[in-house]
Write an enzyme that holds these catalytic residues in place. Structure first.
Site, PDB file in Angstrom:
ATOM      1  N   ASP A  11      62.551 100.502  71.365  1.00 48.03           N
ATOM      2  CA  ASP A  11      61.515 101.279  70.674  1.00 48.03           C
ATOM      3  C   ASP A  11      61.835 102.751  70.882  1.00 48.03           C
ATOM      4  OD1 ASP A  11      60.201  99.018  69.898  1.00 48.03           O
ATOM      5  OD2 ASP A  11      58.689  99.085  71.478  1.00 48.03           O
ATOM      6  N   ASP A 130      54.297  91.001  62.735  1.00 49.71           N
ATOM      7  CA  ASP A 130      53.522  90.950  63.966  1.00 49.71           C
ATOM      8  C   ASP A 130      52.421  89.920  63.761  1.00 49.71           C
ATOM      9  OD1 ASP A 130      55.088  93.003  64.875  1.00 49.71           O
ATOM     10  OD2 ASP A 130      53.694  94.580  64.284  1.00 49.71           O
TER      11      ASP A 130
END
Lengths: 259, 210
Positions: A11, A130
């Site tokens: 990330d 997600d």
């Protein structure tokens, strides 16, 4: 025989590596390019960079990161986060990414998947979703719901149906992130991963929950995933990529050992 | 300074990755869509992702199809990668297109009865050498490379198969070549150390098979 892949997820926030737990609260972990290079040399099979930069004026930093990664590592890597147009996707590919990964923007406008697949090819277009577990209901009969905006917004949309639709629109690979398992190091969401893998004709990358090499083994066999994504367990030095691959190899999972 | 390699640009994606891999092994590489530049290159890399239909259409539109055939006839080294391998053959099932005809044979799509094998093949797979070739001298048996493809080559002549790979229950030609042409179904620019070694060897190759 095709090998199962170990994929590391980085990330990136404002050009720096960060790691969150259940999609919130991040701490900074340094230079993503240096980290990527260390994993590459340790036998990693693939990399994913998610740009979690909040403001759009910082986006050029990500292009710099991608260019620097492309000069240093020679394994496939994909980039996700903030891709809203086919031009965004093409720009990242030009900078050296192998694939681009679509998430929230594709949920809000599914045609984006088709546009990207047409512009850069199905094999370079990844749908990342997600997902969280819910009580099965009319909108989400599988008991898995798609959420967006880093897990903050539920969409009342069935995860399995969305994976199928994404493939019809041209996604060449699907990443399944379990919000419930993310950052908890208690193992992947096996049932979810398997449901998606059995429902679609393209490879599935399992994401969220890896804490030990045994977790990867479980999701690559029982969970029927083609690739398993790791983050915390390698970023903090708990395990090396090499340890994970040696473990999988010993367990009889075909992985790339000569690199 | 004259570049050592020209990378053929026919709007078929990810050319920069190939260029960066060349740089990493010390080869100066320029990207060009000009048929004259392609025709007169010292050595040529013909990469490609996407569909054969689109690729053949674009090559014809840019006049690169004839330039490629003419380059092949010159005897100078030519490296095909992925789609760049597939369009070297006579014909592909993909869109039922005639291709460049540099290597006799055709391309077919993977078809599996057992649904456990997902097409396209995406990921790392090993190659097994089918014959000795100077470019593969530094590649150990069983080395793995990165593949992304739904179609595979079937050369008419066994001698043109340089290495093979098994996907599902199918063993296919993953490296093919004849004379001064060497082509890989895998992306050597994304295949780590062994991919770079192949590229470095190509940079030194004179185009002779022995």
């Amino acid at each position: 025989m095709l090998s199962k892949r170990v994929v590391a997820c980085l990330d990136v926030k404002n050009g720096e590596l960060s790691k969150g737990v259940q999609f919130v609260a991040t701490e900074m972990l340094g230079d993503p390019v240096a980290k990527a290079k260390a994993y590459y040399e340790d036998g990693l099979d693939e990399l994913v960079f998610y740009d979690i930069t909040a403001s759009s004026d910082q986006r050029n930093i990500m292009l710099d990161v991608v260019q620097n990664v492309a000069r240093e590592i020679f394994i496939p890597f994909s980039v996700g986060g903030g891709i809203r147009t086919r031009e965004d996707a093409a720009g990242l590919l030009m900078a050296g990414a192998e694939k681009i990964s679509l998430n929230s923007a594709a949920v809000l406008r599914p045609e984006l998947v088709k546009e990207c697949a047409q512009a850069i090819g199905t094999q370079n277009t990844v749908l990342s979703m997600d997902v969280r577990a819910v009580v099965p209901n009319t909108a989400c009969p599988s008991g898995y719901e798609v959420v967006i905006n880093g897990g903050r917004k539920a969409m009342g949309m069935d995860a399995i149906a969305w994976a199928r639709r994404g493939c019809e629109l041209g996604a060449g690979e699907v990443v399944v992130n379990s919000i419930d398992a993310d950052g908890m190091k208690q193992g992947y969401e096996i049932k979810l991963t398997r449901l998606v893998a059995e429902a679609i004709p393209v490879p599935v990358v399992a994401s969220g929950g890896a804490g030990t090499p045994a977790h990867l083994h479980q999701v690559l066999t029982e969970g029927k995933a083609d690739a398993a994504l790791v983050a915390s367990m390698v970023h903090y030095g708990d395990y090396r990529v090499l340890d994970i691959k040696q473990y999988l190899n010993r367990q009889g999972v075909k992985v790339r050992m000569n690199y | 300074m004259r570049p050592s390699v020209i990378i053929v640009d026919y709007e078929a994606g990810n050319l920069r990755s190939v260029q960066r891999a060349c740089e990493a092994v010390g080869l100066s590489a320029e990207i060009s869509a000009d048929p004259e530049v392609v025709r007169h290159a010292d050595r040529l890399i013909f990469p490609g992702v996407g569909t054969a239909e689109t690729a053949m259409g674009t090559l014809a539109r840019l006049g690169l199809d004839e330039a490629l055939v003419s380059f092949f006839q010159s005897g100078r080294p030519l490296l095909g990668i992925c789609l760049g391998l597939q369009v070297l053959l006579d014909h592909t099932e993909e869109g039922a297109r005639d291709c460049l005809g540099i290597i006799p044979g055709q391309c077919k799509r993977f078809q599996f009865v057992e649904s456990d094998y997902k097409v396209p093949q995406i990921g790392w797979n090993e190659i097994s050498k089918a014959s000795e070739h100077p470019l593969m001298a530094g590649v150990p048996e069983g080395a793995e490379f990165y593949f992304v493809h739904a179609y595979y080559a079937i050369p008419d002549q066994r001698a043109h198969v340089l290495a093979e790979t098994t996907f599902g229950d199918k063993t296919f030609a993953s490296v093919i070549g004849r004379d001064n042409v060497f082509a890989t179904q895998f992306h050597l620019e994304k295949s780590g150390r062994f991919g770079l070694e192949l590229l470095a060897a190509f940079g030194k190759w004179d185009g002779a098979v022995c």
